[in-house]
Design an enzyme around this catalytic site. Sequence first.
Site, PDB file in Angstrom:
ATOM      1  N   CYS A 139      33.687  10.524  46.851  1.00 30.09           N
ATOM      2  CA  CYS A 139      34.780   9.955  47.628  1.00 30.09           C
ATOM      3  C   CYS A 139      35.717  11.067  48.026  1.00 30.09           C
ATOM      4  CB  CYS A 139      35.532   8.917  46.780  1.00 30.09           C
ATOM      5  SG  CYS A 139      37.125   8.422  47.435  1.00 30.09           S
ATOM      6  N   PRO A 140      36.139  11.209  49.262  1.00 33.17           N
ATOM      7  CA  PRO A 140      35.840  10.349  50.414  1.00 33.17           C
ATOM      8  C   PRO A 140      34.713  10.891  51.293  1.00 33.17           C
ATOM      9  CG  PRO A 140      37.632  11.798  50.957  1.00 33.17           C
ATOM     10  CD  PRO A 140      37.127  12.235  49.613  1.00 33.17           C
TER      11      PRO A 140
END
Lengths: 80, 137
Positions: free
Chosen positions: A18-19
């Site tokens: 993430c991200p």
Amino acid sequence: MAEEIKPDKIVDARGSFCPGPLMEMIKAYKQAKIGDVISVYSTDSGTKKDAAAWINKSGNQLIGVFDKNGYYEIEMKKVK
Amino acid sequence: MVDKASIVLASGTVDKLMAGSIIVSGAVANEMEVNVFVTFWALMEMRKNAGENTKLGVEGKGMEKQLFSIMKEKKVPSWKDTLKQAMEVGDVHVYGCAMFADLMGIGKDDLDPMIEEVIGVSQFVDMAKDSKMTLFI
């Protein structure tokens, strides 16, 4: 469950955190043509929700989120 | 008009810088225009010759070795790479703080090219005043 469609572009973001997968998907979306189907492979569980939410919010079409035994495939169609 | 996010990065520890760069990415995903103002210890980490950052905040004291080896093993991108990626995808502008740069004798050329310009606080506040989201990290 929706049927999988053969994608025009595959973004293999497995192993990315993430991200990462979401950002790679947005990058691919910006380069794609209207009508293109983009598949994102991800091992990050947050992406499953984040990417689906982004696709819906941006007014594109979420074809489906498919559990691929060890990773997820998020499939979208660019409609705008 | 697009929504704006304004973020001050002041801390120079990896936990804070990583949180900041991930939130910038989240703002980009939400189609926001993002202005980042980098000051104090975060600006020190933005110097070209800053070297590898292995610092954690007070709560992470003693955890450095463990955390950084897990991050390396799992190939977690650095906060700088995460910020760079957000800049490639969205409308992100990163500014250095003129006051702290002057104080430490840091010029624009000493800073990572991600820093678009070194500006004063008033210019940043002018960008920030109509933001939907403001954060100080």
